[in-house]
Structures are given as C-alpha cells and as structure tokens.
Design a protein around this motif. Sequence first.
Motif, PDB file in Angstrom:
ATOM      1  N   TRP A   1      -7.681   0.528   4.473  1.00 13.06           N
ATOM      2  CA  TRP A   1      -6.960  -0.098   3.068  1.00 13.06           C
ATOM      3  C   TRP A   1      -6.179  -0.991   3.424  1.00 13.06           C
ATOM      4  O   TRP A   1      -5.368  -1.090   4.524  1.00 13.06           O
ATOM      5  CB  TRP A   1      -6.208   0.906   2.331  1.00 13.06           C
ATOM      6  CG  TRP A   1      -7.080   1.918   1.254  1.00 13.06           C
ATOM      7  CD1 TRP A   1      -7.152   1.822   0.208  1.00 13.06           C
ATOM      8  CD2 TRP A   1      -7.963   3.129   1.985  1.00 13.06           C
ATOM      9  NE1 TRP A   1      -8.151   2.791  -0.384  1.00 13.06           N
ATOM     10  CE2 TRP A   1      -8.457   3.438   0.650  1.00 13.06           C
ATOM     11  CE3 TRP A   1      -8.042   3.755   3.169  1.00 13.06           C
ATOM     12  CZ2 TRP A   1      -9.174   4.534   0.795  1.00 13.06           C
ATOM     13  CZ3 TRP A   1      -8.780   4.767   3.117  1.00 13.06           C
ATOM     14  CH2 TRP A   1      -9.354   5.282   2.200  1.00 13.06           C
ATOM     15  N   TYR A   2      -6.052  -2.329   2.789  1.00 11.38           N
ATOM     16  CA  TYR A   2      -5.081  -3.679   2.997  1.00 11.38           C
ATOM     17  C   TYR A   2      -3.810  -3.074   2.885  1.00 11.38           C
ATOM     18  O   TYR A   2      -3.421  -2.088   2.012  1.00 11.38           O
ATOM     19  CB  TYR A   2      -5.442  -4.466   2.045  1.00 11.38           C
ATOM     20  CG  TYR A   2      -6.994  -5.244   1.882  1.00 11.38           C
ATOM     21  CD1 TYR A   2      -7.475  -5.708   3.388  1.00 11.38           C
ATOM     22  CD2 TYR A   2      -7.562  -5.199   0.993  1.00 11.38           C
ATOM     23  CE1 TYR A   2      -8.807  -6.258   3.318  1.00 11.38           C
ATOM     24  CE2 TYR A   2      -8.737  -5.840   1.024  1.00 11.38           C
ATOM     25  CZ  TYR A   2      -9.265  -6.252   2.188  1.00 11.38           C
ATOM     26  OH  TYR A   2     -10.605  -6.721   2.178  1.00 11.38           O
TER      27      TYR A   2
ATOM     28  N   HIS B   1      -2.477   5.852  16.202  1.00 12.51           N
ATOM     29  CA  HIS B   1      -2.465   4.538  16.355  1.00 12.51           C
ATOM     30  C   HIS B   1      -1.934   3.809  15.398  1.00 12.51           C
ATOM     31  O   HIS B   1      -1.947   4.238  14.112  1.00 12.51           O
ATOM     32  CB  HIS B   1      -3.959   3.931  16.514  1.00 12.51           C
ATOM     33  CG  HIS B   1      -4.905   4.226  17.677  1.00 12.51           C
ATOM     34  ND1 HIS B   1      -4.653   3.877  18.787  1.00 12.51           N
ATOM     35  CD2 HIS B   1      -6.010   4.959  17.516  1.00 12.51           C
ATOM     36  CE1 HIS B   1      -5.641   4.234  19.542  1.00 12.51           C
ATOM     37  NE2 HIS B   1      -6.382   4.888  18.911  1.00 12.51           N
ATOM     38  N   GLU B   2      -0.959   2.911  15.539  1.00 12.65           N
ATOM     39  CA  GLU B   2       0.078   2.569  14.569  1.00 12.65           C
ATOM     40  C   GLU B   2      -0.719   1.144  13.731  1.00 12.65           C
ATOM     41  O   GLU B   2      -0.600   1.180  12.428  1.00 12.65           O
ATOM     42  CB  GLU B   2       1.148   1.735  15.412  1.00 12.65           C
ATOM     43  CG  GLU B   2       2.255   1.268  14.600  1.00 12.65           C
ATOM     44  CD  GLU B   2       3.086   2.444  13.849  1.00 12.65           C
ATOM     45  OE1 GLU B   2       3.902   2.122  12.855  1.00 12.65           O
ATOM     46  OE2 GLU B   2       2.975   3.499  14.424  1.00 12.65           O
TER      47      GLU B   2
ATOM     48  N   LEU C   1       0.744  -1.165  -0.128  1.00 12.44           N
ATOM     49  CA  LEU C   1       0.033   0.032  -0.040  1.00 12.44           C
ATOM     50  C   LEU C   1       0.873   1.276  -0.179  1.00 12.44           C
ATOM     51  O   LEU C   1       0.518   2.337  -0.559  1.00 12.44           O
ATOM     52  CB  LEU C   1      -0.956  -0.043   1.195  1.00 12.44           C
ATOM     53  CG  LEU C   1      -1.889   1.218   1.451  1.00 12.44           C
ATOM     54  CD1 LEU C   1      -2.575   1.537   0.150  1.00 12.44           C
ATOM     55  CD2 LEU C   1      -2.374   1.122   2.631  1.00 12.44           C
ATOM     56  N   TRP C   2       1.677   1.341   0.820  1.00 15.17           N
ATOM     57  CA  TRP C   2       2.798   2.398   0.936  1.00 15.17           C
ATOM     58  C   TRP C   2       3.255   2.582  -0.341  1.00 15.17           C
ATOM     59  O   TRP C   2       3.657   4.039  -0.844  1.00 15.17           O
ATOM     60  CB  TRP C   2       3.633   2.367   2.260  1.00 15.17           C
ATOM     61  CG  TRP C   2       4.725   1.386   2.262  1.00 15.17           C
ATOM     62  CD1 TRP C   2       4.356  -0.045   2.476  1.00 15.17           C
ATOM     63  CD2 TRP C   2       6.070   1.348   1.470  1.00 15.17           C
ATOM     64  NE1 TRP C   2       5.908  -0.818   2.201  1.00 15.17           N
ATOM     65  CE2 TRP C   2       6.869   0.123   1.693  1.00 15.17           C
ATOM     66  CE3 TRP C   2       6.625   2.543   0.923  1.00 15.17           C
ATOM     67  CZ2 TRP C   2       7.995   0.100   1.360  1.00 15.17           C
ATOM     68  CZ3 TRP C   2       8.325   2.264   0.576  1.00 15.17           C
ATOM     69  CH2 TRP C   2       8.584   1.074   0.755  1.00 15.17           C
ATOM     70  N   ILE C   3       3.732   2.035  -1.164  1.00 12.27           N
ATOM     71  CA  ILE C   3       4.408   2.065  -2.257  1.00 12.27           C
ATOM     72  C   ILE C   3       3.319   2.715  -3.357  1.00 12.27           C
ATOM     73  O   ILE C   3       3.613   3.607  -4.232  1.00 12.27           O
ATOM     74  CB  ILE C   3       5.042   0.815  -2.783  1.00 12.27           C
ATOM     75  CG1 ILE C   3       6.384   0.436  -2.035  1.00 12.27           C
ATOM     76  CG2 ILE C   3       5.526   0.958  -4.513  1.00 12.27           C
ATOM     77  CD1 ILE C   3       7.163  -0.768  -2.436  1.00 12.27           C
TER      78      ILE C   3
ATOM     79  N   LEU D   1      -2.407  -0.256   8.706  1.00 10.30           N
ATOM     80  CA  LEU D   1      -1.226   0.721   8.992  1.00 10.30           C
ATOM     81  C   LEU D   1      -1.490   2.095   9.087  1.00 10.30           C
ATOM     82  O   LEU D   1      -1.645   2.551   7.996  1.00 10.30           O
ATOM     83  CB  LEU D   1      -0.063   0.124   8.402  1.00 10.30           C
ATOM     84  CG  LEU D   1      -0.039  -1.418   8.196  1.00 10.30           C
ATOM     85  CD1 LEU D   1       1.360  -1.755   7.337  1.00 10.30           C
ATOM     86  CD2 LEU D   1      -0.139  -2.311   9.660  1.00 10.30           C
ATOM     87  N   ALA D   2      -1.068   2.898  10.146  1.00  6.71           N
ATOM     88  CA  ALA D   2      -1.065   4.261  10.016  1.00  6.71           C
ATOM     89  C   ALA D   2      -0.061   4.818   9.066  1.00  6.71           C
ATOM     90  O   ALA D   2      -0.269   5.758   8.515  1.00  6.71           O
ATOM     91  CB  ALA D   2      -0.804   4.864  11.468  1.00  6.71           C
TER      92      ALA D   2
END
Length: 407
Positions: A92-93, A155-156, A48-50, A109-110
């Motif tokens: 989101w996953y 929240h993490e 997701l982050w990418i 994930l935050a």
Amino acid sequence: MNHVAPQTIRAMRAEADRLLDFGRRSWTDRGFGWLDDSGALISRPLELWINCRMTHVAALGLLSGRSEFAEMADHGVASLLDHFQDTEHGGWYAAIDDSSGAASDSDKLAYAHAFVLLAASSAVAARRPRADELLDLARQVHDQRFWIGDKNLVHERFSADWVEAEPYLGVNAAMHTVEAFLAVHDVTGEQSYLDRAEATTQQVLSWARERDWRIPEHFDLDAIPLPDYNRDSPADPFRPFGATVGHALEWSRLALSVRAARRATDASYDGGLVGAATQLADRAVTDGWAVDGADGFVYTTDWSGEPVVHARMHWVVCEAIGAAYALGIATGEQRWDDAVETWWDYADRYLIDRENGSWHHELDARNAPASDTWVGKPDVYHAFQACLLVGDHLPLAPSFATALARR
C-alpha cells in the motif's frame, strides 16, 4: 477487577460516541482525510495510517452499537483495496492524492502496514464485505516483506518496488505491529501471530530492562541501538530523540494483552509480563508526569530521565489511561484505578475540545493548545480506544474488535 468510579465510566463512554461523531467528518471521495482544529478537512494528501485507523475506528463504532458506521467501515475497506493498494508491486502507498488517486508517497512503511492489518482484522470481526480479501492481502505482504523473524522486528521502509530498504529499524513500527498481530490472531486463530507478538514484546522489554526501563526506540539494521538518533530533531512525531514516555505506557498495556491472550489457553501463564508492565509504567510516570511544574506528561526524556520535549501530546495520556486500566485488572492495585481517574480528569480539563469536538492533539508545557509537532486533529484513534476500553469495560484479550463482536 477495576474500581473506576461509575461517573467516570459513563463520561468516557459518552465521550467515545462524541469522538465517533467527530471522526465522521473525515470522509473524502477516496478515503479519510486529515482534520483541522475545527473538524474541517485540511487540503493535503490522504495518509495510509489515518485511513487505516479510521477504518478500524468505524468498525469498532459499528460493533459498539452504532449501525450508521457500517457504511464508513465499508468505505474504508474499499479505499484500501481500490485506491491505496499498489497493484503493480504489492502493498500500500504511504499517501495518495484525493482528487486524482495518484500516489503522492509511494514508499511502503511498516508503521502504516501494521495499521492495514489492524483495520482489516477489525473489518473482519465486524463482518464487512471484502474484509477477508483485505486481510489475506495484508498478511501476505507483511509476511513476505516486513517481518524479520530472527530479530523479532520489522523492516521500517521500502521503496515502492521493494528494492531499496531504509537502514533503520524502529520500535514504534514494531509496537503497532504487535497490536496488529494480536488482532490478527483473534480473528484467524493462528497461533503464529500471538507467538510473534510475544517475541517482539519480550525483546523490547529486555532492552528496556537494561536501561532502567527506558525503551530504546531507534536501531540500525543489526538491531544495535542508536541512542543519539534525531538529537537535532527531538520532537519528531514518529521518531523523537530519547525515551518516549507514551510508548512505555503503550507497551505496558500491550504486554498485559499478550499475557491475557496466552492465559486464555494456559491459565498459569505469566511470562514475567505483569512485573515488566508495572516497571515500564512506573518509570514512565516517574519520568513524565507533572515533572516540570504543571500537570501532564512530557513527550520525551533523555536517557537519565530529564525532560527533553515538554509538550503534552494527547495520545500519551490516552495510553496512560489504557495502561492504568490494564494494570488495575492485572494487579488489583487501587493505585492504578486512581490513576485512571487522575488522568481522565486531566484530559477532561485540558484536552477535550467541547466547542469544536475531539481532543487537542498537542498542548504546550503550560497546557495551552499548541501545534509545534501536530497540526489539527488528524484522527480519533487514541482517544476513542481509551474511552471505549474503560467506558465499555473491555477485557485485555481478545483485542477491541473481537471483544465487541463476541458480546
């Protein structure tokens, strides 16, 4: 005002375009994948982050004059809405399988959700289809699930159904949330996001001030520092042990962006942010730059400033360039413009991969390519932003996409 050499500005602007060209190789059926050292896709789940970072970069590419990146930005927005979104539980996953579309990591994930906000904001600034829908959803999820107003943190991590929360709070996720809040404020005009960005920044600065300007990264749910966290895994890519040199530099730039955003409506505002940003950067440079017999920033130090992980991560020098550029504007001190030159020369000598494209993401203590923490070249976000910031002489506020859109 910056006095960076014209040839450096031209070189960095040219490098921004080269990084955009490399980033186009990450396109997959359902989003954007992780690239190896040569720019080929690695067979692994889509992160997701990418995907958010590359959507953000594509929007910036479009706004900086590369019309071919409209399609890439739209692909990123569609990926987030149609593939990564958990339509059952919301959010989101963390990762999906590119072939099947199934979640391979269904946690929330935050860190990654901050980048959903950033990608959506940049797509809105670039006036992309469905971008408003994405931003509305991202704001709702973040407000309902992640933001902890009484601690000015986030929240993490949650389970997919939001029932289980990790008993940990992290400054890394909070930092990128500040970046995202500034971008959301710019495209919505909502003051609450700037207020949150400043509150989190001031909180982190107060913790750093108490520790000789080394930022504690890890906390329990009561926001009590965990100074020994990950001592046995010091080179973790997201939660390393000790003080993370690059984060101090990144917070320095963000603090100055908060100040610039405030000064857009109150020219007298300061908030102590110039002094704090300078202290953070000075501490990071003293602890981290060329302290072990070779040029480059070490990754981490202990709480007395002694290096722990000597590897040189590409993103650290990118953030050093960004911080020096921002401090040059805010203070007018020539030493920061000189630092931009020094750290760009380092990147040009050791990090930029002229043969395969992009930048080596990790070097060892002698500046040879390494892969102990990072495999391949996952994305171009850090290097592209550094090159665009200086190459296009962007302001400290508004944030990247809005600044480019207003031009």
